[in-house]
Write an enzyme that holds these catalytic residues in place. Structure first.
Site, short mmCIF file in Angstrom:
data_model
loop_
_atom_site.label_atom_id
_atom_site.label_comp_id
_atom_site.label_asym_id
_atom_site.label_seq_id
_atom_site.Cartn_x
_atom_site.Cartn_y
_atom_site.Cartn_z
N LYS A 33 0.89 -1.27 0.07
CA LYS A 33 -0.10 0.10 0.00
C LYS A 33 1.06 1.23 0.01
O LYS A 33 1.48 1.37 1.05
CB LYS A 33 -0.83 0.02 1.26
CG LYS A 33 -1.89 0.94 1.16
CD LYS A 33 -2.73 1.28 2.64
CE LYS A 33 -3.36 2.80 2.48
NZ LYS A 33 -3.66 3.29 3.81
N ALA B 241 -9.51 2.29 9.11
CA ALA B 241 -8.60 1.88 10.29
C ALA B 241 -8.91 2.62 11.62
O ALA B 241 -9.73 2.08 12.46
CB ALA B 241 -7.30 2.45 9.59
N GLY C 239 -7.71 9.70 9.22
CA GLY C 239 -8.06 9.77 10.72
C GLY C 239 -9.08 10.99 11.29
O GLY C 239 -9.37 11.18 12.16
N ALA D 181 -9.35 6.32 3.93
CA ALA D 181 -9.14 7.26 4.75
C ALA D 181 -10.30 8.14 4.77
O ALA D 181 -11.08 8.45 3.77
CB ALA D 181 -8.03 8.25 4.28
N GLY D 182 -10.57 8.74 5.95
CA GLY D 182 -11.83 9.41 6.16
C GLY D 182 -12.91 8.71 6.68
O GLY D 182 -13.99 9.53 7.15
#
Lengths: 67, 268
Positions: free
Chosen positions: B108, B217, B169, B195-196
């Site tokens: 990644k 995550a 995040g 992300a987000g």
């Protein structure tokens, strides 16, 4: 002086990568460990034979949690 | 007693990236969990089969057992990342080290261009992607929600693209759904919304927009109850995927009665 993970060390020139790992308490068959010397990867198969130069910068990395 | 979330799974609806197939369309980041035990439990609940790991100096951070052993026990595939790299050069070295450490060609690819937003550095990202593809890596680049850049990344051989919904995040969800749907149309490889994601509805929206998978995550690991949120994300990804396949109704400005007027009685 050989720099190990960003800090000066008393590792002597001529030491092998394997010797450095052993000093750090790492098993040579440990999963998730990789080594770079002066910005180049030292493959696992070469750990026993690769010797460090006088001003070698050694990075010993392992798996960490991350996104 | 775990939450009962018996959401339907389309049995044959597999995700394929670079020839490898997955039943789960949820990728999990391992960062941010307060313990490896909780991480393992969340992975199990999420159903994820592909999880990201980072490389850091031995002895940095807290050592709380072997991450690699816990992930092997969980039976998941590893997707190493180049998180924290700010140049193509750093990302290349990190990717090569990851290949060595984890015995996988998958990477990644993250090349960060700004400290506050952690937005990708497009030129460095493209340069690193091209070189890594040449070196035989299966490259999954973390990219902006720019359809043109996504196409360029695929042109140099990336196996998937991972556009951001909003900064890493931030939990702001998908700021530009239009661009995400354009990316889906622009490339033929899997699109993984990365992300987000803040909560389940963000993950469902990503799938409804046509993304092939979602990566979460912090949304899971920093939730008040990470394991329960892992279950919520699993259900949301499945729901969004099914809705996408089912085909939503078009949006209309005014009402369109679903009950027929025909046969309506008169009472005057």
């Amino acid at each position: 002086m050989i720099v190990l993970n960003g800090e000066g060390s008393d590792v002597a020139a001529g030491a092998t990568v394997a010797a450095v790992l052993e000093r750090m308490g790492l098993a040579l068959d440990a999963r998730g460990v990789a080594v770079a010397v002066d910005g180049e990867v030292v493959p696992r198969t070469a750990w026993g034979s690769f010797t460090l130069g006088e001003d070698a910068r050694v990075e010993v990395l392992t798996a960490m949690q991350g996104g | 007693m775990p939450d009962s979330l018996e959401t339907p799974v389309a049995e044959e609806d597999l995700l394929t990236i670079a020839g490898r197939t997955f039943r789960s369309r949820l990728l999990l980041g391992t960062g941010g969990f307060p313990s490896l035990e909780l991480m393992a439990e969340a992975i199990a609940r999420s159903g994820s089969e592909l999880v990201t790991v980072a490389l850091r100096r031995v002895g940095s951070g807290e050592q709380r057992g072997s991450l690699v052993d816990v992930l092997a026990q969980a039976g998941v595939e590893l997707l190493p990342n180049t998180a924290g790299c700010h140049t193509a050069r750093d990302a290349l070295i990190t990717a090569r080290l990851a290949r060595e450490a984890f015995a996988t060609d998958w990477i990644k690819l993250e090349v960060i261009g700004d400290e506050d937003t952690l937005l990708p550095d497009a030129p460095e990202l493209l340069r690193a992607a091209e070189e890594l593809v040449d070196e035989g890596f299966v490259v999954l680049p973390y990219t902006t929600d720019d359809p043109v850049l996504a196409r360029r990344l695929v042109d140099v051989g990336c196996a998937a693209v991972m556009p951001l919904g909003s900064p890493i995040g931030s939990g702001m969800g998908i700021r530009n759904p239009y661009n995400i749907s354009l990316i889906r149309e622009a490339v033929a490889v899997p699109v993984v919304l990365d992300a987000g994601i803040g909560t389940a509805s963000d993950a469902a929206l990503a799938m409804e927009l046509g993304c092939d998978a979602v990566m979460a995550a912090s949304a899971i690991s920093r939730a008040q109850d990470p394991v329960r949120m892992a279950g919520a994300m699993r259900a949301a990804v499945q729901a969004g995927r099914l809705a996408r396949l089912a085909g939503r109704i078009p949006r209309r400005r005014y009402a369109d009665a679903s009950t027929p007027d025909e046969g309506l009685p008169a009472f005057d």
